[in-house]
Write a protein that holds these residues in place. Structure first.
Motif, PDB file in Angstrom:
ATOM      1  N   LYS A 116      72.074 -30.907   5.956  1.00  0.00           N
ATOM      2  CA  LYS A 116      71.456 -31.235   7.236  1.00  0.00           C
ATOM      3  C   LYS A 116      70.679 -32.549   7.143  1.00  0.00           C
ATOM      4  O   LYS A 116      70.154 -32.883   6.095  1.00  0.00           O
TER       5      LYS A 116
ATOM      6  N   GLU B 197      68.071 -33.057  12.219  1.00  0.00           N
ATOM      7  CA  GLU B 197      68.397 -31.636  12.410  1.00  0.00           C
ATOM      8  C   GLU B 197      67.228 -30.758  12.003  1.00  0.00           C
ATOM      9  O   GLU B 197      66.962 -29.726  12.618  1.00  0.00           O
ATOM     10  N   TYR B 198      66.507 -31.163  10.958  1.00  0.00           N
ATOM     11  CA  TYR B 198      65.320 -30.408  10.543  1.00  0.00           C
ATOM     12  C   TYR B 198      64.192 -30.530  11.559  1.00  0.00           C
ATOM     13  O   TYR B 198      63.358 -29.652  11.661  1.00  0.00           O
TER      14      TYR B 198
ATOM     15  N   ASN C  34      64.529 -30.183  14.592  1.00  0.00           N
ATOM     16  CA  ASN C  34      64.801 -29.129  15.563  1.00  0.00           C
ATOM     17  C   ASN C  34      64.905 -27.751  14.911  1.00  0.00           C
ATOM     18  O   ASN C  34      65.362 -26.801  15.536  1.00  0.00           O
ATOM     19  N   ASP C  35      64.492 -27.657  13.676  1.00  0.00           N
ATOM     20  CA  ASP C  35      64.516 -26.400  12.932  1.00  0.00           C
ATOM     21  C   ASP C  35      63.449 -25.453  13.493  1.00  0.00           C
ATOM     22  O   ASP C  35      62.351 -25.880  13.834  1.00  0.00           O
TER      23      ASP C  35
ATOM     24  N   ARG D  60      61.548 -23.517  12.006  1.00  0.00           N
ATOM     25  CA  ARG D  60      60.337 -23.518  11.185  1.00  0.00           C
ATOM     26  C   ARG D  60      59.355 -24.581  11.648  1.00  0.00           C
ATOM     27  O   ARG D  60      58.153 -24.467  11.429  1.00  0.00           O
TER      28      ARG D  60
ATOM     29  N   ALA E  11      59.519 -32.200   8.261  1.00  0.00           N
ATOM     30  CA  ALA E  11      60.968 -31.993   8.237  1.00  0.00           C
ATOM     31  C   ALA E  11      61.558 -32.466   6.911  1.00  0.00           C
ATOM     32  O   ALA E  11      62.426 -31.796   6.333  1.00  0.00           O
TER      33      ALA E  11
ATOM     34  N   LEU F  23      60.770 -29.895   4.250  1.00  0.00           N
ATOM     35  CA  LEU F  23      61.648 -28.730   4.373  1.00  0.00           C
ATOM     36  C   LEU F  23      63.043 -29.043   3.836  1.00  0.00           C
ATOM     37  O   LEU F  23      63.663 -28.215   3.156  1.00  0.00           O
ATOM     38  N   LYS F  24      63.529 -30.238   4.128  1.00  0.00           N
ATOM     39  CA  LYS F  24      64.850 -30.654   3.642  1.00  0.00           C
ATOM     40  C   LYS F  24      64.888 -30.651   2.119  1.00  0.00           C
ATOM     41  O   LYS F  24      65.811 -30.129   1.504  1.00  0.00           O
TER      42      LYS F  24
ATOM     43  N   ASP G 251      64.842 -27.101   0.712  1.00  0.00           N
ATOM     44  CA  ASP G 251      66.137 -26.444   0.836  1.00  0.00           C
ATOM     45  C   ASP G 251      67.160 -27.017  -0.145  1.00  0.00           C
ATOM     46  O   ASP G 251      67.975 -26.283  -0.699  1.00  0.00           O
TER      47      ASP G 251
END
Length: 86
Positions: free
Chosen positions: A2, A6-7, A9-10, A12, A31, A34-35, A38
């Motif tokens: 992603k 895109e993150y 709009n996650d 979380r 974001a 988080l990326k 992951d």
């Protein structure tokens, strides 16, 4: 894999009450974090180190920089100094 957008709009981020009133750069930093979490989830420290080093070398090669990897075994340790008396 992603993208950062895109993150953004996650769920979380969208459902986090602290992110509702946050400035856009703060949301982007969150974001990105988080990326990264992951991407490296489930990896050992050695695997993560190898992947990060590989990506760094590829990045440097991509911009035309020569990635010099230098190792000084046994060096770099701090040696105690004698205090200066006056």
């Amino acid at each position: 894999m992603k993208t950062v957008q895109e993150y953004m709009n996650d769920p979380r981020i969208l459902n986090d009450p602290c992110m509702v009133g946050a400035l856009e750069p703060i949301k982007e930093i969150h974001a990105i974090r988080l990326k990264l979490q992951d991407e490296y989830a489930g990896m050992t420290a050695e695997e993560e180190t190898k992947l990060r080093n590989k990506r760094a070398i590829e990045f440097l090669a991509g911009i035309g920089a020569d990635p010099h990897l230098v190792s000084f075994p046994g060096q770099g340790k701090l040696k105690p100094r004698q205090p200066v008396t006056q």
